[in-house]
Design a protein around this motif. Structure first.
Motif, PDB file in Angstrom:
ATOM      1  N   TYR A  65     -21.642   7.469 -37.971  1.00  0.00           N
ATOM      2  CA  TYR A  65     -21.618   6.961 -36.591  1.00  0.00           C
ATOM      3  C   TYR A  65     -22.983   7.216 -35.952  1.00  0.00           C
ATOM      4  O   TYR A  65     -23.455   8.354 -35.914  1.00  0.00           O
ATOM      5  N   TRP A  71     -19.838   9.123 -26.738  1.00  0.00           N
ATOM      6  CA  TRP A  71     -18.624   8.643 -27.393  1.00  0.00           C
ATOM      7  C   TRP A  71     -18.369   9.316 -28.738  1.00  0.00           C
ATOM      8  O   TRP A  71     -17.348   9.065 -29.374  1.00  0.00           O
ATOM      9  N   ARG A  72     -19.319  10.148 -29.170  1.00  0.00           N
ATOM     10  CA  ARG A  72     -19.199  10.753 -30.508  1.00  0.00           C
ATOM     11  C   ARG A  72     -17.904  11.559 -30.662  1.00  0.00           C
ATOM     12  O   ARG A  72     -17.183  11.425 -31.653  1.00  0.00           O
ATOM     13  N   TYR A  75     -14.924   9.349 -30.887  1.00  0.00           N
ATOM     14  CA  TYR A  75     -14.918   8.643 -32.178  1.00  0.00           C
ATOM     15  C   TYR A  75     -14.395   9.554 -33.280  1.00  0.00           C
ATOM     16  O   TYR A  75     -13.533   9.155 -34.069  1.00  0.00           O
ATOM     17  N   TYR A  76     -14.889  10.807 -33.316  1.00  0.00           N
ATOM     18  CA  TYR A  76     -14.444  11.719 -34.381  1.00  0.00           C
ATOM     19  C   TYR A  76     -12.979  12.129 -34.200  1.00  0.00           C
ATOM     20  O   TYR A  76     -12.259  12.309 -35.197  1.00  0.00           O
ATOM     21  N   ILE A 129     -11.703   1.604 -35.709  1.00  0.00           N
ATOM     22  CA  ILE A 129     -12.818   2.299 -36.372  1.00  0.00           C
ATOM     23  C   ILE A 129     -13.738   1.293 -37.070  1.00  0.00           C
ATOM     24  O   ILE A 129     -14.963   1.385 -36.976  1.00  0.00           O
ATOM     25  N   VAL A 132     -15.855  -0.359 -34.452  1.00  0.00           N
ATOM     26  CA  VAL A 132     -16.886   0.554 -33.940  1.00  0.00           C
ATOM     27  C   VAL A 132     -18.037   0.652 -34.951  1.00  0.00           C
ATOM     28  O   VAL A 132     -19.213   0.547 -34.597  1.00  0.00           O
TER      29      VAL A 132
END
Ligand code: HEM
Length: 145
Positions: A65, A71-72, A75-76, A129, A132
Motif C-alpha cells: 500500500y 488511510w494506512r 487499510y491494514y 481491497i 484500493v
C-alpha cells in the motif's frame, strides 16, 4: 497482468457474494432445490477466486500500500480482518455443506447464520481491497517466471 489477475479474482469473489445472497433469498422462500445449487455455485466461484488469487500471488508477489498515510491504518485493519475471516470461511463452508449433505439441517442452519455474514464481509472487503490497490498499490516483488 498482475492487475488483470487481481480484477478477475475480485469479480469472482464479488459474484460469489451475490450468489450467496440469492441462495439465502431462495431458502427463505422455501426453495430447497435451487438453494443448494446456487450455494454450490457460490462455493465454486469462491474456489475459482482462490485459484486466480494464488496465481497472482505466485507470479507477482504481494502488493504494498503506497496511498495516503492517514488511510494506512484503516487499510491494514480491513486487510487483516479480511485475511483472517477469509481463512476461517473455508473450513466453515466445508462444514456447512457436509452437514447439509448429511441431512443435519439444524446444525447447517445454526452455522449458516455465522458463515453467511462472514462470507459476505470477505467478498465485499476483497473487492474493496482490490480497488484500493489498483489505485494505491505497488508490487512488492515475488517469484517471476
Ligand atoms: C456453503 C453453502 C451454503 C450456505 C452458505 C447455506 C446457507 C443457508 C442458510 C443461510 C440457510 C437458512 C438459515 C435460516 O433459516 O436462518 C440454509 C438453510 C438450508 N440449507 Fe443451506 N447453505 C449452503 C449449502 C447447502 C446445501 C449444499 C444444501 C443441500 C444439500 C443446503 C440445504 C439447506 C436446507 C434444506 C435448508 C433449510 C433448513 C431448515 O430450515 O430446516 N444448503 N442454508
Amino acid at each position: 497482468m498482475s492487475q488483470l489477475l487481481g480484477d478477475i479474482a475480485a469479480i469472482l469473489i464479488g459474484l460469489s457474494g451475490i450468489a450467496v445472497i440469492i441462495g439465502v433469498v431462495l431458502i427463505k422462500r422455501g426453495n430447497r432445490v435451487w438453494h443448494p445449487r446456487v450455494m454450490l455455485t457460490a462455493t465454486a466461484l469462491a474456489g475459482l477466486f482462490l485459484v486466480f488469487y494464488l496465481l497472482k500471488w505466485g507470479l507477482y508477489g504481494t502488493t504494498r500500500y503506497v496511498g495516503p498515510e492517514e488511510w494506512r491504518g484503516a487499510y491494514y485493519a480491513l486487510l487483516i480482518s479480511h485475511t483472517f475471516l477469509a481463512a476461517l470461511n473455508g473450513p466453515l463452508v466445508i462444514w456447512l455443506i457436509y452437514n447439509a449433505l448429511k441431512g443435519r439441517f439444524n446444525i447447517h442452519r445454526a452455522w449458516a447464520r455465522w458463515t453467511v455474514p462472514i462470507w459476505l464481509y470477505v467478498a465485499a472487503t476483497g473487492w474493496i481491497i482490490d480497488q484500493v490497490l489498483a489505485r494505491y498499490g505497488e508490487s512488492a516483488g515475488g517469484i517471476r517466471f
